[in-house]
Design a protein around this motif. Structure first.
Motif, PDB file in Angstrom:
ATOM      1  N   ALA A  21       0.833  -1.204   0.000  1.00 59.17           N
ATOM      2  CA  ALA A  21       0.000   0.000   0.000  1.00 59.17           C
ATOM      3  C   ALA A  21       0.865   1.251   0.000  1.00 59.17           C
ATOM      4  CB  ALA A  21      -0.921   0.003   1.217  1.00 59.17           C
ATOM      5  N   ALA A  22       0.424   2.261  -0.737  1.00 58.75           N
ATOM      6  CA  ALA A  22       1.113   3.554  -0.767  1.00 58.75           C
ATOM      7  C   ALA A  22       0.078   4.656  -0.959  1.00 58.75           C
ATOM      8  CB  ALA A  22       2.152   3.589  -1.879  1.00 58.75           C
ATOM      9  N   PHE A  23       0.226   5.744  -0.222  1.00 56.53           N
ATOM     10  CA  PHE A  23      -0.713   6.858  -0.336  1.00 56.53           C
ATOM     11  C   PHE A  23      -0.496   7.630  -1.640  1.00 56.53           C
ATOM     12  CE2 PHE A  23      -1.047   6.246   4.253  1.00 56.53           C
ATOM     13  CZ  PHE A  23      -2.400   6.474   4.474  1.00 56.53           C
ATOM     14  N   VAL A  24      -1.590   7.963  -2.284  1.00 53.26           N
ATOM     15  CA  VAL A  24      -1.580   8.904  -3.410  1.00 53.26           C
ATOM     16  C   VAL A  24      -1.865  10.291  -2.850  1.00 53.26           C
ATOM     17  CG1 VAL A  24      -2.635   9.525  -5.606  1.00 53.26           C
ATOM     18  CG2 VAL A  24      -2.345   7.100  -4.998  1.00 53.26           C
ATOM     19  N   ASN A  25      -2.845  10.351  -1.958  1.00 55.55           N
ATOM     20  CA  ASN A  25      -3.132  11.532  -1.145  1.00 55.55           C
ATOM     21  C   ASN A  25      -3.791  11.019   0.134  1.00 55.55           C
ATOM     22  OD1 ASN A  25      -6.090  11.410  -1.630  1.00 55.55           O
ATOM     23  ND2 ASN A  25      -5.497  12.011  -3.728  1.00 55.55           N
ATOM     24  N   GLU A  26      -4.244  11.928   0.984  1.00 55.81           N
ATOM     25  CA  GLU A  26      -4.734  11.480   2.293  1.00 55.81           C
ATOM     26  C   GLU A  26      -5.995  10.621   2.219  1.00 55.81           C
ATOM     27  OE1 GLU A  26      -7.213  15.554   3.460  1.00 55.81           O
ATOM     28  OE2 GLU A  26      -5.422  14.973   4.588  1.00 55.81           O
ATOM     29  N   ASN A  27      -6.704  10.660   1.091  1.00 59.16           N
ATOM     30  CA  ASN A  27      -7.921   9.858   0.948  1.00 59.16           C
ATOM     31  C   ASN A  27      -7.834   8.798  -0.136  1.00 59.16           C
ATOM     32  OD1 ASN A  27      -9.258  12.899   1.716  1.00 59.16           O
ATOM     33  ND2 ASN A  27      -9.931  11.125   2.905  1.00 59.16           N
ATOM     34  N   GLU A  28      -6.661   8.621  -0.722  1.00 62.79           N
ATOM     35  CA  GLU A  28      -6.533   7.658  -1.818  1.00 62.79           C
ATOM     36  C   GLU A  28      -5.272   6.810  -1.627  1.00 62.79           C
ATOM     37  OE1 GLU A  28      -6.768   7.584  -6.721  1.00 62.79           O
ATOM     38  OE2 GLU A  28      -6.778   9.485  -5.612  1.00 62.79           O
ATOM     39  N   ILE A  29      -5.438   5.509  -1.798  1.00 62.10           N
ATOM     40  CA  ILE A  29      -4.349   4.554  -1.571  1.00 62.10           C
ATOM     41  C   ILE A  29      -4.235   3.623  -2.768  1.00 62.10           C
ATOM     42  CG2 ILE A  29      -3.518   2.665  -0.096  1.00 62.10           C
ATOM     43  CD1 ILE A  29      -5.337   3.957   2.120  1.00 62.10           C
ATOM     44  N   GLU A  30      -3.014   3.413  -3.209  1.00 61.53           N
ATOM     45  CA  GLU A  30      -2.770   2.456  -4.283  1.00 61.53           C
ATOM     46  C   GLU A  30      -2.208   1.174  -3.681  1.00 61.53           C
ATOM     47  OE1 GLU A  30      -0.544   2.067  -8.627  1.00 61.53           O
ATOM     48  OE2 GLU A  30      -0.302   3.879  -7.411  1.00 61.53           O
ATOM     49  N   VAL A  31      -2.796   0.050  -4.065  1.00 62.38           N
ATOM     50  CA  VAL A  31      -2.354  -1.262  -3.597  1.00 62.38           C
ATOM     51  C   VAL A  31      -1.837  -2.049  -4.789  1.00 62.38           C
ATOM     52  CG1 VAL A  31      -3.002  -3.387  -2.411  1.00 62.38           C
ATOM     53  CG2 VAL A  31      -4.088  -1.227  -1.763  1.00 62.38           C
ATOM     54  N   ALA A  32      -0.550  -2.366  -4.759  1.00 64.33           N
ATOM     55  CA  ALA A  32       0.076  -3.020  -5.917  1.00 64.33           C
ATOM     56  C   ALA A  32       0.747  -4.325  -5.508  1.00 64.33           C
ATOM     57  CB  ALA A  32       1.110  -2.089  -6.549  1.00 64.33           C
ATOM     58  N   ASN A  33       0.550  -5.345  -6.349  1.00 63.19           N
ATOM     59  CA  ASN A  33       1.308  -6.590  -6.217  1.00 63.19           C
ATOM     60  C   ASN A  33       1.839  -6.967  -7.593  1.00 63.19           C
ATOM     61  OD1 ASN A  33      -0.806  -7.929  -7.629  1.00 63.19           O
ATOM     62  ND2 ASN A  33      -1.916  -8.243  -5.691  1.00 63.19           N
ATOM     63  N   LYS A  34       2.437  -8.127  -7.720  1.00 60.66           N
ATOM     64  CA  LYS A  34       3.076  -8.491  -8.989  1.00 60.66           C
ATOM     65  C   LYS A  34       2.068  -8.705 -10.116  1.00 60.66           C
ATOM     66  CE  LYS A  34       3.232 -13.420  -7.828  1.00 60.66           C
ATOM     67  NZ  LYS A  34       4.112 -14.606  -7.668  1.00 60.66           N
TER      68      LYS A  34
END
Length: 498
Positions: free
Chosen positions: A115-128
């Motif tokens: 998980a990584a924040f894009v902004n305080e209300n949006e999160i990007e979740v990335a896997n392979k």
């Protein structure tokens, strides 16, 4: 996908925070790097594994039984690391299934990935395989912590390792240098000493476990030394060098050199926040990458809360669970619940547990207190189980008799500490313990023994006792001079349940 709450991390605080919010009728998602890692550090590399290994060591070495049946019960020279790990996979597997079931039956969506924040209300979740973006009204950070690994320490996972790697070493070494005498270092050091490993513990502080009662620590140090542990306190490590595959040299600032087969580095932990991109959410961290927050678990971002080990002290699984629940309540119901005194448990050999104030704290605060002590050698249950190495200490106010602190070392200490915690939560006094009936034989009887001891100490003040006796005599028209001096002595009899 939009959620009322996105929780990052599935350790104790993340689990309980997510479930608490779901039970409030909120739409909740939880993020974990890998579904196999559900349960977090607590389940996979921290609390559960270390305690499972500890129980395996106690069983396989016959540590408890040898006090009853003699040294012939012990077979520690034949124990292998695989023997210690046999039960671990079973325990972890079962706990993981329980956690997944709890999350799924509360309709919590589970996302795998970093998980990584894009902004305080949006999160990007990335896997392979893919990347998804989640939006949320609130985010709860529960990413836990990881071992602090200085760049100048030559970690290789075999001869120089940290608390995550110690569970995967191939064999039990003949000697180990433990760098760091905190809770983790002491716990693992004593565990391996029980296996016959020659242990040296190095720490920069002159006194270990400074937050514990000094008498309890002294008792632990005595037991540790009886297992062959050497302590080098007040010493700083200058360098760690691998002389060969089975030889490590630790050089101290005092010019001393300690040689061993392995070195276990356990000098603190840091927040697991490296890949979260917290700056994008406006969340501040300290120099150990732990999230800064206030007593309500609010961070510098109004939409982001943080709980558990990632915020630092006390970093206990028990408190983390409650922090998760309280954060959810704070976010959606604006409630703040008081938890009372927090119990602490150290799974050393023997166990240590405490709740409330220490003698040092009460003395500094100039609170008049008295102590009551029960030594486990007095208890029938302790003799039966072979765990008579220990004591229970009660601290109580001399005038109100209110229980102020409980400190315990010995078998089942982390269990019976909750009796004292409960009494303190209701402002109970030592008189309750003296008058209560405890099953016999049990370790819980130690509370009654300690209560009698404490009350006897109150009567040890001769002037107070004589004054009380004279008052009683005058009420009954008895000549106080006729009261024999031995009356005072009878209050100082040895403490026992009988």
């Amino acid at each position: 996908m939009h959620y009322d709450l996105v929780v990052i991390g599935t350790g104790p605080s993340g689990q309980k925070g997510a479930i608490a919010a779901a039970k409030m009728g909120k739409k909740v998602a939880i993020v974990e790097r890998n579904r196999k890692a559900v349960g977090g550090v607590c389940l996979h590399t921290g609390t559960v594994p270390s305690k499972t290994i500890r129980e395996a060591i106690l069983f396989l070495t016959g540590y408890r039984q040898k006090e009853v049946y003699g040294e012939r019960y012990s077979r520690k020279r034949h124990i292998q690391m695989d023997d210690l790990r046999k039960k671990l996979s079973e325990v972890v597997g079962r706990e993981r299934r329980v956690i997944l079931d709890q999350l799924e039956r509360n309709f919590i969506d589970i996302y795998d990935g970093e998980a990584a924040f894009v902004n305080e209300n949006e999160i990007e979740v990335a896997n392979k395989d893919r990347s998804v973006r989640l939006t949320a009204d609130y985010t709860l950070l529960a990413t836990g912590s990881k071992p602090h690994r200085p760049t100048h320490i030559p970690f290789d996972g075999e001869t120089v390792f940290d608390s995550d790697e110690i569970l995967t070493i191939e064999r039990i070494p003949r000697s180990m240098i433990v760098i760091g005498g905190g809770v983790i270092g002491i716990e693992y050091g004593i565990m391996f000493a029980a296996l016959g490993v020659k242990i040296t513990i190095v720490d920069g502080q002159d006194t270990l476990l400074g937050f514990c009662d000094s008498e309890i620590v002294d008792h632990l140090m005595f037991t540790a030394r009886s297992l062959g542990i050497t302590f080098r306190t007040g010493e700083s490590v200058r360098s760690v060098k691998q002389a060969s595959r089975n030889r490590v040299i630790v050089e101290l600032e005092s010019q001393k050199k300690i040689v061993g087969e392995t070195a276990f580095f356990s000098v603190g932990r840091k927040g697991d926040t490296e890949f979260l991109n917290l700056a994008a959410a406006g969340v501040e961290v300290d120099k150990r990458e732990r999230v800064k927050c206030n007593e309500n678990y609010e961070t510098s971002s109004p939409c982001v809360f943080a709980v558990g080990d990632v915020i630092g002290f006390p970093a206990l699984a028990s408190t983390s669970m409650e922090q998760g629940r309280q954060a959810a309540s704070r976010i959606f119901e604006r409630k703040k619940v008081s938890t009372g005194e927090i119990p602490y448990g150290l799974f050393t050999i023997p166990e240590i547990a405490m709740v409330g104030k220490t003698e040092q704290e009460l003395t500094a605060e100039k609170i008049p207190f008295e102590i009551g002590v029960s030594r486990f050698e007095e208890l029938a249950k302790s003799q039966i189980c072979g765990g008579h190495d220990g004591l229970l200490k009660l601290l109580f106010h001399r005038e109100s008799r209110k229980l102020l602190g409980v400190h315990c070392i010995g078998d089942t200490a982390t269990e019976i500490i909750h009796i004292g915690q409960t009494i303190m939560a209701f402002d109970g006094t030592i008189d309750y313990l003296a008058n209560a009936i405890f099953n016999h034989p049990t370790m819980a009887e130690s509370y009654k023994v300690a209560a009698f001891d404490g009350l006897n100490r109150l009567c040890a003040d001769v002037d107070d006792c004589l004054g009380t006796l004279f008052e009683d005599a005058s009420e009954h028209d008895v000549d106080p001079v006729a009261i024999p001096a031995t009356v005072v002595d009878t209050t100082l009899e040895t403490t026992s349940v009988s």
